[in-house]
Design a protein around this motif. Structure first.
Motif, short mmCIF file in Angstrom:
data_model
loop_
_atom_site.label_atom_id
_atom_site.label_comp_id
_atom_site.label_asym_id
_atom_site.label_seq_id
_atom_site.Cartn_x
_atom_site.Cartn_y
_atom_site.Cartn_z
N SER A 33 -8.94 -137.60 -34.68
CA SER A 33 -8.17 -137.60 -33.43
C SER A 33 -6.69 -137.44 -33.73
O SER A 33 -6.21 -137.85 -34.80
CB SER A 33 -8.40 -138.91 -32.66
OG SER A 33 -7.66 -138.94 -31.47
N ASP B 182 -12.13 -143.07 -25.00
CA ASP B 182 -12.17 -141.97 -25.96
C ASP B 182 -11.23 -142.20 -27.15
O ASP B 182 -11.24 -141.42 -28.10
CB ASP B 182 -11.79 -140.66 -25.27
CG ASP B 182 -10.40 -140.71 -24.65
OD1 ASP B 182 -9.94 -141.82 -24.31
OD2 ASP B 182 -9.79 -139.64 -24.49
N HIS C 216 -9.73 -143.49 -30.61
CA HIS C 216 -10.30 -143.87 -31.90
C HIS C 216 -9.60 -145.13 -32.41
O HIS C 216 -8.37 -145.23 -32.41
CB HIS C 216 -10.17 -142.73 -32.91
CG HIS C 216 -11.14 -141.62 -32.67
ND1 HIS C 216 -12.26 -141.42 -33.45
CD2 HIS C 216 -11.17 -140.66 -31.71
CE1 HIS C 216 -12.94 -140.37 -33.00
NE2 HIS C 216 -12.29 -139.89 -31.94
N ASN D 24 -15.57 -145.24 -30.53
CA ASN D 24 -15.05 -144.59 -31.74
C ASN D 24 -14.43 -145.65 -32.65
O ASN D 24 -13.22 -145.78 -32.78
CB ASN D 24 -14.02 -143.52 -31.37
CG ASN D 24 -14.62 -142.43 -30.51
OD1 ASN D 24 -15.69 -141.91 -30.81
ND2 ASN D 24 -13.94 -142.08 -29.42
#
Length: 601
Positions: free
Chosen positions: A292, A367, A369, A393
């Protein structure tokens, strides 16, 4: 005939009267039945209302388990029902709440920069270091607690005009790490970078064919420069070689600006990890970057020993109290725990779920990380499950590196901690569930190198929200979290001048770019123009001398008793401010604050 007709008429009238009477009776009975049914219904309704008011709500019944996720009883079906109640009562959105700004930066950070160059009147090592004065330091605790000791050791040597021997690391305490200084830090960088400030050597010189035996003593916590001059200097003049043991937080938080800048030169420039640690740390950061563009690093302290020491209640019921209580008995000097009081004072670490809820309320969506730096988590996967549900994540150094890659570090707790330190330092956002040594060290470092977002939980305010969150909407909860976290996000100037621990808020080493006079150029280039004579050392403010009026709050809270490790009963006791005085006898005390620092690493 007429008589019969009259009788028929009479019978008809009687029938009508009788029918009317029967109808009235039926109506009366119906009315009575209706009234009875109504009364019964009303009583039943009142009972139901009373029961609903007196009985605890499902959300409150599950609050303890829901808040801390340390289940003690019940099967899978019961937990499923608890999860269903939680989702219904307190739905947590996946997207977070927008704060109307970039979550990955701090405002106005471009106007501030780290500046730790020595001033022109800062006396250099070659001008002030006295011969036959050697200072040794024995640090305490884990990696970051030792880092504070190393940083302060350099300043102590400067105050005492002494040569510093490369500090010894704690290898016997709770952390059980056999690493020495050169196995964690670049010792040559440490010596060379500070050459103009303090003379540093790797080992004590030999006296003839024999090694010099140092005299070991201990100074009080938060000892001021004046304290060092009065307590340590007379001993150093007599013994020539002194070792300060258990050296953690043994220097005042409040020093002159020049000495604070020396602290920063040590901590942010001279103390560099070895190449092997740096290379592995860089690899971990690069792997997070491939997943990411941005990531959060969480320092999660939730080990059984640390939880037991804290004395907090984490919602695990009787099972938790028994388990953590047994561990707590290891420290006989600890006071009886009052979990409610400790939590009200904001001294309990947040649970993994509470950290997740705080991050979501601040605007970080599912979403994102998340890199988690953590030891053994109490409750294992069951404790981590709510956090992983909020942030799927979920990464650790063990999940993004192979066992073979980590093998050189796995058996050494400090080297493993150093890897986590590097990833946390390089993360876009750093967050902790505690305010321990690593959290403070990283907070200060991230301020010095650009004010990267650093979230420290305002536990004293947040605990009420976590306790009562099922009695409010998510929007109300998120809004209050955002309000409580103002001043705890790593923004420039969010801490009032003079407040906070120095390693967390190195204000003396932060310059404002709008102030043209504050710019000092590269921190790597030290300026040492003034060459003062040795005779001025004891009266120079930066050499450690302070008048009584200049004594700081730290010294006012320090006991007047020296703590010596090998004092002799045959030594005389004399006034501490006389250079011909000798050291008092050993006095052993249980120091609770030392234990607190040990478990906050």
């Amino acid at each position: 005939m007429k008589k019969r007709k009259d009788n028929n008429n009479n019978n008809a009238v009687a029938g009508i009267i009788l029918s009317a009477a029967i109808v009235r009776r039926h109506r009366h009975l119906h009315r009575l039945v209706f009234q009875l049914v109504s009364a019964f219904s009303a009583c039943l309704l009142l009972l139901l209302v009373a029961f609903s008011l007196l009985a605890p709500s499902p959300a409150l019944n599950t609050l303890d388990h829901d808040r801390h996720h340390l289940s003690t009883t019940g099967g899978v079906e019961e937990r499923r029902q608890s999860d269903l109640v939680r989702e219904t009562a307190f739905p947590v959105p996946a997207s977070g709440e927008s704060l109307g700004r970039d979550l990955w930066t701090t405002t106005k950070s471009e106007f501030y920069f780290g500046c730790s160059n020595a001033s022109r009147n800062f006396v250099t090592a070659d001008a002030k270091t006295r011969p036959n004065r050697y200072l040794l330091i024995a640090t305490s605790g884990g990696l970051n607690q030792q880092r504070t000791g190393i940083t302060d050791a350099v300043v102590a040597a400067y105050i005492l005009n002494a040569t510093l021997v490369v500090p010894r690391l704690d290898q016997k305490s709770f952390w059980q790490d056999s690493s020495d200084f050169a196995e964690i830090f670049d010792v040559d960088q440490f010596i060379s970078f500070l050459a103009k400030d303090v003379r540093i050597i790797k080992e004590l010189p030999m006296k003839g064919a024999k090694a010099i035996a140092p005299y070991s003593m201990r100074v009080p916590r938060k000892c001021t420069p004046k304290c060092y001059m009065n307590r340590v200097l007379p001993v150093l003049n007599r013994r020539h070689v002194v070792q300060l043991s258990k050296f953690d937080y043994r220097l005042s938080n409040k020093l002159s600006r020049n000495l604070q800048k020396l602290r920063c030169r040590v901590n942010y420039h001279a103390l560099k990890f070895t190449d092997s640690i740096l290379d592995m740390g860089k690899t971990l950061v690069e792997r997070m970057r491939t997943k990411s563009k941005h990531f959060i690093a969480l320092h999660l302290r939730f080990e059984p020993d640390m939880l037991a020491f804290s004395g907090c209640d984490f919602g695990g019921g009787e099972k938790e109290r028994v388990e953590l209580g047994a561990i707590r008995k290891r420290w006989k000097s600890l006071h009886t725990s009052n979990p409610d009081k400790v939590r009200r004072n904001g001294r309990c670490p947040l649970t993994p779920e509470e950290v997740g809820l705080m991050l979501r309320a601040l605007g970080f969506g599912s979403d994102v990380h998340l890199y988690v730096a953590s030891g053994e988590v109490y409750g294992g996967e069951e404790t981590l499950a709510p956090l992983k549900k909020l942030f799927a994540n979920f990464h650790t150094k063990e999940t993004i590196a192979s066992k073979e890659e980590l093998a050189p570090f796995t058996s050494f707790s400090s080297r493993m901690a150093a890897l986590d330190f590097i990833v946390c330092d390089e993360s876009d956002v750093f967050v902790s569930n505690n305010n321990g040594n690593m959290a403070r060290m990283l907070a200060g470092r991230r301020r010095y190198f650009g004010h990267k977002p650093t979230i420290r939980p305002n536990a004293k305010k947040l605990y009420k929200l976590f306790m009562n969150r099922h009695n409010m909407t998510w929007e109300e909860f998120a809004s209050k979290v955002q309000t409580h976290q103002i001043g705890f996000m790593g923004e420039p100037n969010e801490i009032k001048p003079g407040r906070g621990e120095f390693h967390e808020n190195p204000a003396a080493c932060i310059c404002d770019a709008s102030d043209a006079n504050a710019k000092e150029g590269s921190p790597q280039t030290q300026i040492h123009d003034s060459q003062k004579s040795d005779t001025e050392d004891n009266t120079n403010k930066d050499s450690g001398y302070l008048t009584d009026e200049q004594a700081t709050e730290d010294e006012q809270n320090v006991s007047e008793t020296d703590y010596l490790d090998n004092g002799s009963a045959s030594e005389e006791k004399g006034p501490p401010n006389r250079k011909d005085s000798v050291e008092p006898n050993v006095i052993l005390k249980a120091d609770q604050s030392e234990l607190e620092e040990l478990f906050s690493d």
